[in-house]
Design an enzyme around this catalytic site. Structure first.
Site, mmCIF file in Angstrom:
data_model
loop_
_atom_site.group_PDB
_atom_site.id
_atom_site.type_symbol
_atom_site.label_atom_id
_atom_site.label_comp_id
_atom_site.label_asym_id
_atom_site.label_seq_id
_atom_site.Cartn_x
_atom_site.Cartn_y
_atom_site.Cartn_z
ATOM 1 N N HIS A 1 -3.018 6.005 4.729
ATOM 2 C CA HIS A 1 -1.590 6.224 4.965
ATOM 3 C C HIS A 1 -1.215 7.619 4.450
ATOM 4 C CE1 HIS A 1 -1.275 2.154 6.114
ATOM 5 N NE2 HIS A 1 -0.619 1.630 5.095
ATOM 6 N N CYS B 1 0.810 -1.228 0.000
ATOM 7 C CA CYS B 1 0.000 0.000 0.000
ATOM 8 C C CYS B 1 0.840 1.275 0.000
ATOM 9 C CB CYS B 1 -0.939 0.001 1.208
ATOM 10 S SG CYS B 1 -0.201 -0.639 2.715
HETATM 11 C C1 11C Z 1 0.987 -2.107 6.707
HETATM 12 N N1 11C Z 1 1.799 -2.028 4.440
HETATM 13 O O1 11C Z 1 0.506 -0.966 6.613
HETATM 14 C C2 11C Z 1 1.354 -2.912 5.482
HETATM 15 C C3 11C Z 1 0.194 -3.783 5.090
HETATM 16 O O2 11C Z 1 2.787 -6.329 2.062
HETATM 17 O O3 11C Z 1 0.723 -6.138 1.512
HETATM 18 C C4 11C Z 1 0.332 -4.474 3.746
HETATM 19 C C5 11C Z 1 1.338 -5.578 3.738
HETATM 20 C C6 11C Z 1 1.625 -6.036 2.348
HETATM 21 O O4 11C Z 1 1.160 -2.675 7.777
#
Ligand code: 11C
Length: 341
Positions: free
Chosen positions: A248, A128
């Site tokens: 995010h 993400c």
């Molecule tokens: C988080 N980015 O915010 C991570 C979630 O490799 O698809 C997604 C984890 C991934 O913790």
């Protein structure tokens, strides 16, 4: 043409959004098969007014499936995606399982949709925090070239799953009531040390690697190079978990190879697909996680030239981590596959 579609991890936070988007976008679904772990099998979900019972995913779940969207963790993808491919399905995988495999295109449609047709059964959906950054940088990369990116993230707890959301809300209540907040899941469920997330900022997302960076940080480094198809881009990331539920946020410093005008950056971003420019200091307008939550776009603002390097630009990039960061990016890829037949 209509397609038989399977969603693996149908009861999870991302799976739920995939089903909602397939309905919202009127995706040409013939049959929708919803799959999960044994624990969630038997759950009844609705799709276009129809009730569908979630079945336990197994090697033989994919007979007759054309497109399989996986979002049930890397281990499930590693085990079952090859079976889906064996049955003739195209897999769109939301996990870290295949992203760096040379045979798996790593796709953000706004950046490298052309890679989709090169798949050999599995197409990987990036992490993400990478997706929203590269989507926003694409029009600038094409125009000015990029030599260096320094990014710091402010990531929502929903990225770590429903349990992490509950933990953040529970701890907030505990603190407000004057009680000791008990850490249970974050930063990483499988590691022994836990930290409070309520009223805090945790500079660790996922496990530490041998080089002192976390896996989340290294995903941003490696995936950015692969998606742009350009190993020369230097990327440094610091990934931080903050007590926000959805969306995010990222502070991104980017160094271009060529001189640029801020006005042109603005108009390139304003015209770019999937990007909403929110950048008016006079009216205190800038992207906010609370505004981005529930929306598909990537929001960009706080554009300003670096004070030392005239080819340096600072920006603030925000997107819903479960939508463009996961479910929406995957459904966009599925729509392109459907169009290509
Ligand atoms: C988080 N980015 O915010 C991570 C979630 O490799 O698809 C997604 C984890 C991934 O913790």
């Amino acid at each position: 043409t209509k397609f038989n579609v399977a969603v693996v991890g149908a009861t999870g936070a991302v799976g739920e959004q995939i089903i909602r988007l397939l309905e919202k976008r009127d995706f040409p679904v013939d049959k929708l098969k919803l799959l999960s772990s044994a624990r969630s099998a038997g759950t009844v979900l609705r799709f276009k007014g129809q009730e569908i019972t979630v079945e336990e995913a197994g090697p033989d779940s994919f007979e007759g499936i054309d497109i399989a969207l996986f979002s049930a963790g890397g281990d499930v993808s590693k085990e079952l995606a090859p079976h889906a491919v064996r049955h003739g399905a195209v897999v769109i995988d939301n996990t870290n399982a295949f992203r760096m495999e040379p045979t798996a295109p790593l796709v953000v449609p706004e950046v490298n949709a052309d890679m989709i047709s090169k798949h050999q059964g599995i197409i990987a959906n990036p992490n993400c925090s990478t997706i929203q950054m590269v989507a926003a940088l694409k029009p600038l990369y094409d125009r000015f070239g990029i030599s260096r990116i320094i990014v710091s993230t402010y990531q929502a707890v929903s990225g770590a799953g429903a349990k992490a959301i509950n933990e953040m809300l529970r701890q907030s209540k505990e603190v407000l009531e004057g009680n000791d907040p008990k850490p249970d899941i974050l930063p990483v469920g499988s590691l022994p040390v836990k930290h409070q997330i309520a009223f805090n900022a945790i500079p660790q997302i996922d496990k530490f690697q041998d080089n002192g960076y976390t896996l989340e940080e290294m995903k941003m480094v490696r995936e950015t190079k692969k998606i742009f198809g350009d190993d020369s881009i230097e990327v440094t990331a610091t990934c931080v978990r903050i007590p926000v539920v959805y969306g995010h946020s990222e502070s991104v410093y980017v160094e271009f190879k060529n001189d640029y005008e801020l006005e042109e950056v603005r108009s390139l971003l304003a015209d770019a697909p999937g990007i909403t420019l929110v950048d008016d200091p006079a009216s205190q307008s800038y992207p906010l996680a609370t505004e981005a939550a529930g929306k598909e776009d990537v929001f960009v603002g706080r554009l300003r030239r670096d004070l030392g390097n005239k080819r340096g630009l600072n920006m603030w990039i925000v997107s819903d981590n479960l939508l463009k960061g996961a479910a929406w990016n995957a459904v966009q890829i599925a729509e392109i596959i459907a169009k290509q037949g």
